[in-house]
Scaffold this motif. Structure first.
Motif, PDB file in Angstrom:
ATOM      1  N   PRO A   1       0.816  -1.184  -0.111  1.00  0.00           N
ATOM      2  CA  PRO A   1      -0.024   0.063  -0.054  1.00  0.00           C
ATOM      3  C   PRO A   1       0.816   1.164  -0.043  1.00  0.00           C
ATOM      4  CG  PRO A   1      -0.203  -1.073   2.152  1.00  0.00           C
ATOM      5  CD  PRO A   1       0.710  -2.077   1.145  1.00  0.00           C
ATOM      6  N   GLU A   2       2.056   1.192   0.504  1.00  0.00           N
ATOM      7  CA  GLU A   2       3.076   2.432   0.513  1.00  0.00           C
ATOM      8  C   GLU A   2       3.224   2.784  -1.117  1.00  0.00           C
ATOM      9  OE1 GLU A   2       3.933   0.834   4.626  1.00  0.00           O
ATOM     10  OE2 GLU A   2       3.334   0.121   2.536  1.00  0.00           O
ATOM     11  N   PHE A   3       3.433   1.906  -1.846  1.00  0.00           N
ATOM     12  CA  PHE A   3       3.857   2.312  -3.178  1.00  0.00           C
ATOM     13  C   PHE A   3       2.510   3.005  -3.939  1.00  0.00           C
ATOM     14  CE2 PHE A   3       7.184  -0.715  -2.588  1.00  0.00           C
ATOM     15  CZ  PHE A   3       8.348   0.162  -3.079  1.00  0.00           C
ATOM     16  N   ALA A   4       1.273   2.489  -3.304  1.00  0.00           N
ATOM     17  CA  ALA A   4       0.180   2.824  -4.021  1.00  0.00           C
ATOM     18  C   ALA A   4      -0.272   4.271  -3.300  1.00  0.00           C
ATOM     19  CB  ALA A   4      -1.056   2.015  -3.609  1.00  0.00           C
ATOM     20  N   LEU A   5       0.367   4.589  -2.368  1.00  0.00           N
ATOM     21  CA  LEU A   5       0.052   5.959  -1.432  1.00  0.00           C
ATOM     22  C   LEU A   5       1.013   6.853  -2.503  1.00  0.00           C
ATOM     23  CD1 LEU A   5      -0.767   7.921   0.811  1.00  0.00           C
ATOM     24  CD2 LEU A   5       1.168   6.951   2.040  1.00  0.00           C
ATOM     25  N   TRP A   6       2.325   6.410  -2.552  1.00  0.00           N
ATOM     26  CA  TRP A   6       3.268   7.357  -3.168  1.00  0.00           C
ATOM     27  C   TRP A   6       2.678   7.425  -4.653  1.00  0.00           C
ATOM     28  CZ3 TRP A   6       7.249  10.056  -1.664  1.00  0.00           C
ATOM     29  CH2 TRP A   6       7.935   9.804  -0.170  1.00  0.00           C
ATOM     30  N   GLN A   7       2.107   6.752  -5.300  1.00  0.00           N
ATOM     31  CA  GLN A   7       1.569   6.757  -6.480  1.00  0.00           C
ATOM     32  C   GLN A   7       0.125   7.797  -6.623  1.00  0.00           C
ATOM     33  OE1 GLN A   7       1.497   3.343  -9.107  1.00  0.00           O
ATOM     34  NE2 GLN A   7       3.540   2.589  -8.435  1.00  0.00           N
ATOM     35  N   GLN A   8      -0.172   8.023  -5.458  1.00  0.00           N
ATOM     36  CA  GLN A   8      -1.405   8.544  -5.231  1.00  0.00           C
ATOM     37  C   GLN A   8      -2.801   7.900  -6.045  1.00  0.00           C
ATOM     38  OE1 GLN A   8      -0.251  12.421  -6.856  1.00  0.00           O
ATOM     39  NE2 GLN A   8       0.151  13.119  -4.910  1.00  0.00           N
ATOM     40  N   MET A   9      -2.475   6.439  -5.883  1.00  0.00           N
ATOM     41  CA  MET A   9      -3.444   5.806  -6.437  1.00  0.00           C
ATOM     42  C   MET A   9      -4.136   4.810  -5.101  1.00  0.00           C
ATOM     43  SD  MET A   9      -1.416   3.831  -9.523  1.00  0.00           S
ATOM     44  CE  MET A   9      -2.494   2.466  -9.603  1.00  0.00           C
ATOM     45  N   ILE A  10      -3.900   5.293  -3.832  1.00  0.00           N
ATOM     46  CA  ILE A  10      -4.657   4.574  -2.904  1.00  0.00           C
ATOM     47  C   ILE A  10      -6.014   5.077  -2.676  1.00  0.00           C
ATOM     48  CG2 ILE A  10      -4.000   6.166  -1.172  1.00  0.00           C
ATOM     49  CD1 ILE A  10      -3.133   3.804   0.649  1.00  0.00           C
ATOM     50  N   ASP A  11      -6.797   4.110  -2.269  1.00  0.00           N
ATOM     51  CA  ASP A  11      -8.203   4.464  -2.331  1.00  0.00           C
ATOM     52  C   ASP A  11      -8.377   5.201  -1.032  1.00  0.00           C
ATOM     53  OD1 ASP A  11      -9.021   2.699  -4.144  1.00  0.00           O
ATOM     54  OD2 ASP A  11      -9.384   0.802  -2.462  1.00  0.00           O
ATOM     55  N   ARG A  12      -8.996   6.503  -1.228  1.00  0.00           N
ATOM     56  CA  ARG A  12      -9.445   7.609  -0.231  1.00  0.00           C
ATOM     57  C   ARG A  12     -10.304   8.448  -0.634  1.00  0.00           C
ATOM     58  NH1 ARG A  12      -4.433  12.060  -1.389  1.00  0.00           N
ATOM     59  NH2 ARG A  12      -5.753  13.194   0.366  1.00  0.00           N
ATOM     60  N   GLN A  13     -10.956   8.848   0.412  1.00  0.00           N
ATOM     61  CA  GLN A  13     -12.308   9.958   0.323  1.00  0.00           C
ATOM     62  C   GLN A  13     -11.682  11.082   0.937  1.00  0.00           C
ATOM     63  OE1 GLN A  13     -15.643   8.505   2.447  1.00  0.00           O
ATOM     64  NE2 GLN A  13     -16.735  10.509   1.692  1.00  0.00           N
ATOM     65  N   ARG A  14     -11.509  12.213   0.082  1.00  0.00           N
ATOM     66  CA  ARG A  14     -11.075  13.347   0.722  1.00  0.00           C
ATOM     67  C   ARG A  14     -11.895  14.024   1.666  1.00  0.00           C
ATOM     68  NH1 ARG A  14      -7.349  16.194  -2.941  1.00  0.00           N
ATOM     69  NH2 ARG A  14      -7.287  17.754  -1.365  1.00  0.00           N
ATOM     70  N   VAL A  15     -11.161  14.289   2.786  1.00  0.00           N
ATOM     71  CA  VAL A  15     -11.747  14.731   4.008  1.00  0.00           C
ATOM     72  C   VAL A  15     -11.406  16.180   4.250  1.00  0.00           C
ATOM     73  CG1 VAL A  15     -12.687  14.587   6.308  1.00  0.00           C
ATOM     74  CG2 VAL A  15     -12.510  12.704   4.818  1.00  0.00           C
ATOM     75  N   ALA A  16     -12.026  17.279   4.325  1.00  0.00           N
ATOM     76  CA  ALA A  16     -11.466  18.616   4.498  1.00  0.00           C
ATOM     77  C   ALA A  16     -11.594  18.931   5.963  1.00  0.00           C
ATOM     78  CB  ALA A  16     -12.465  19.662   3.627  1.00  0.00           C
ATOM     79  N   THR A  17     -11.987  18.383   7.047  1.00  0.00           N
ATOM     80  CA  THR A  17     -12.072  18.676   8.327  1.00  0.00           C
ATOM     81  C   THR A  17     -11.330  17.680   9.126  1.00  0.00           C
ATOM     82  OG1 THR A  17     -13.966  17.503   8.594  1.00  0.00           O
ATOM     83  CG2 THR A  17     -14.051  19.929   7.945  1.00  0.00           C
ATOM     84  N   GLY A  18     -10.743  18.265  10.379  1.00  0.00           N
ATOM     85  CA  GLY A  18     -10.069  17.368  11.318  1.00  0.00           C
ATOM     86  C   GLY A  18      -9.014  16.349  11.182  1.00  0.00           C
ATOM     87  N   LEU A  19      -8.434  16.326   9.834  1.00  0.00           N
ATOM     88  CA  LEU A  19      -7.350  15.724   9.570  1.00  0.00           C
ATOM     89  C   LEU A  19      -7.771  14.011   9.735  1.00  0.00           C
ATOM     90  CD1 LEU A  19      -3.983  17.164  10.579  1.00  0.00           C
ATOM     91  CD2 LEU A  19      -4.750  16.794   8.260  1.00  0.00           C
ATOM     92  N   GLY A  20      -9.012  13.815   9.603  1.00  0.00           N
ATOM     93  CA  GLY A  20      -9.493  12.279   9.767  1.00  0.00           C
ATOM     94  C   GLY A  20      -8.856  11.576   8.633  1.00  0.00           C
ATOM     95  N   GLU A  21      -8.748  12.226   7.410  1.00  0.00           N
ATOM     96  CA  GLU A  21      -8.259  11.283   6.362  1.00  0.00           C
ATOM     97  C   GLU A  21      -6.716  11.115   6.512  1.00  0.00           C
ATOM     98  OE1 GLU A  21      -7.587  11.922   1.633  1.00  0.00           O
ATOM     99  OE2 GLU A  21      -7.957  13.412   2.987  1.00  0.00           O
TER     100      GLU A  21
END
Length: 587
Positions: A204-224
């Motif tokens: 998953p770290e390589f996916a994170l670095w490629q910005q391909m990891i599953d994510r839901q952009r959250v604009a509050t609270g740094l919950g993301e």
């Protein structure tokens, strides 16, 4: 430039035992075997294949720091393997089998004295190109292509000294050098991208670095941030017993954003987790002619709205334990609150947050003494730094040194080397097997009073934009709906707050003060928006002070506003030499 591990280090770290691996790492005993470049190529590809195929197993059970080190090693191996795979597919006027390692190169391989600039020397020294938190995936690929270009140039120098060069005519040699110089770097980069994407399916770290990891952009609270770091967790289970320090930091998230004594009776303060809105930021690496205290220097950097993504990449990067991350911002921009949010959001088991408010610890103490004082204040326990790291059970400490500007004010210019001391502390701790991430916050205006370690990353928090002001006020108005109704008041409209310009753009000081000001009989909404900013600024502070008098000092003179406001006071719009709070210019 920050130093990463070399290819030879990577091979050693991944535990390879082949002849070529021993040659590269300098552990081969006895005579160096006669090798061809094809041997090096085959071995590099094999090492990458084994490293990639077994990487998930090799990562199993490792803590955050060791896991990141293995990933850095795997990245380095892929960079070299991609180069040789692309070289094998390149049309050349000779057989790679003819590229025998010369006597000079064998001396280099044997470790009897590296020949600077030789091909094998370049190969052994190649680092984890592009594995940096301040680069996008596209930037990383470009850096790797540049790295392959340097390796291609070294290869040409290597071939030019071999017998095979003598039998090539001018046309053939020109064709060979053109292919190696112009085609090989780009082909190598494409091959690396292919290998890297395969690994991203399993790691998953390589996916994170490629910005391909599953994510839901959250604009509050740094919950993301917590969600992203949980997806790439080195340890998949929450520890059975959370560390006392982590529990203390998580408890802060549920506290109100202001003390109850600082607000009108009956008003509900949103919690820190509810009210925190992720800020935009600018990111830059400190280098020659850098001036982080200057507006023009930051104007050249594009702002980003993905602070959660950046922090997740940073905390899982090799750079994190090698040099401090410096967080700058204007007073009230939210530097201290960012550290509180991060301390409460870092996943247990992988990280151990250690927040150090520098105004509350010995100003003349060492880094270690300041950390230990903050731990004692937060937990009531007297733990030495070594004891704390052992109690972390493998979790990576993340030390947040908050308020360097206040330390400089308290101790004078002789602490201008503080950031260098932090880097020295990190280097010492890594060498002793106690690696730590360190963040340092300070006001932008005093950044010219400190010496930055060359290559360290710096971020500057940006003022709120309109959408962020609206988001914050939506939380504020929802929390105080009953209060407004009971007193016949209207919620504060975003347009009214936004009309105050910069007073609404500092989220954790002036925007809150505007909201409190309007909560007193809708002062802003009753036509006081016509006030000049300097006059309104003064009224905000005066009303706050009068409220304190009514509560605690009936009949006495108006006191100066509490330390919370004086310390964080934004630059006064009137630009007087001394503002009405008595805090002084630029406080």
């Amino acid at each position: 430039m920050r130093k990463g591990i070399s290819y030879a280090d990577a091979v050693r770290l991944l535990g390879q035992e082949s002849t070529m691996a021993k040659v590269l790492t300098g552990t081969l005993v006895g005579a160096v075997p006669v090798l061809s470049l094809l041997d090096v190529k085959d071995e590099a590809v094999r090492l990458a294949g084994e490293a990639s195929g077994k990487l998930r197993d090799r990562l199993s059970g490792l803590n955050r720091y060791d896991r990141t080190a293995r990933l850095e090693a795997a990245q380095t191996v892929l960079v070299v393997a991609a180069f040789f795979e692309a070289l094998g597919e390149l049309p050349l006027p000779f057989d790679p089998e003819e590229l025998r390692i010369t006597g000079t190169e064998q001396v280099t391989l044997a470790g009897a004295g590296a020949i600077k600039g030789s091909f094998v020397d370049s190969l052994k020294a190649i680092g984890p190109a592009g594995f940096r938190a301040d680069q996008s995936y596209a930037d990383m690929l470009q850096t790797i292509e540049d790295c392959h270009g340097e390796l291609a140039a070294a290869l040409i120098r290597f071939i030019s000294g071999l017998a095979v060069r003598d039998r090539l005519d001018a046309t053939e040699w020109a064709r060979a050098t053109t292919a190696i110089e112009e085609e090989l770097p780009e082909a190598s980069r494409r091959k690396f991208e292919e290998l890297h994407r395969r690994l991203a399916l399993d790691v998953p770290e390589f996916a994170l670095w490629q910005q391909m990891i599953d994510r839901q952009r959250v604009a509050t609270g740094l919950g993301e941030l917590e969600a992203l770091l949980t997806q790439v967790a080195a340890r998949t289970r929450t520890p059975e017993h959370r560390h006392t320090l982590s529990r203390a930091h998580r408890a802060v998230l549920d506290r109100p954003i202001a003390q109850s004594g600082e607000v009108p009776s009956g008003m509900r303060m949103p919690t820190l987790a509810e009210a925190y809105v992720n800020p935009d930021f600018r990111l830059a690496e400190y280098g020659e002619q850098a001036d982080p205290s200057a507006e023009w220097w930051w104007d050249k950097v594009e702002p980003s709205d993905d602070i959660a993504g950046f922090l997740a990449r940073y905390f899982t990067s090799p750079d994190a334990t090698r040099m401090p991350l410096v967080v700058l911002g204007q007073p009230g921009a939210g530097k201290s609150v960012l550290t509180k949010i991060m301390a409460g959001r870092l996943p247990d088991g992988d990280f151990l947050p250690v927040r150090v408010p520098l105004r509350e610890v010995p100003a003349d103490g060492t880094i270690q003494e300041q950390i230990e004082a903050a731990v004692r204040e937060a937990t009531g326990e007297r733990l030495s730094w070594p004891e704390l790291t052992r109690s972390a059970d493998g979790a990576l400490p993340v030390v947040m040194l908050d308020g360097l500007d206040e330390l400089l004010q308290a101790t004078g210019i002789h602490r201008s080397d503080y950031l260098s001391r932090v880097a020295d502390f990190q280097r010492r701790e890594a060498e002793l097997g106690r690696p730590a991430v360190v963040l340092v916050t300070t006001r932008t205006a005093v950044a010219d009073r400190m010496r930055f370690p060359p290559g360290c990353l710096t971020i500057r928090l940006e003022p709120f934009k309109e959408e962020q002001v609206r988001r914050w006020l939506a939380v504020w108005n929802a929390a105080n709906r009953d209060y407004f109704t009971a007193r016949g008041l209207e919620p504060l409209p975003p347009e009214t707050a936004l009309a105050q310009g910069q007073l609404a753009s500092q989220p954790l000081l002036l925007l809150l003060m505007l909201a409190l000001y309007d909560a007193d009989a809708n002062a802003l909404q009753r036509g006081e928006t016509g006030l000049g900013q300097a006059e309104l600024y003064e009224r905000l502070l005066t009303r706050f002070a009068r409220r304190e008098v009514d509560k605690h000092h009936s009949g006495s003179r108006i006191p100066r506003p509490p330390t919370l406001w004086r310390r964080s006071c934004a630059p006064c719009p009137s630009r007087r030499s001394r503002c009405s709070t008595g805090a002084g210019s630029g406080s």
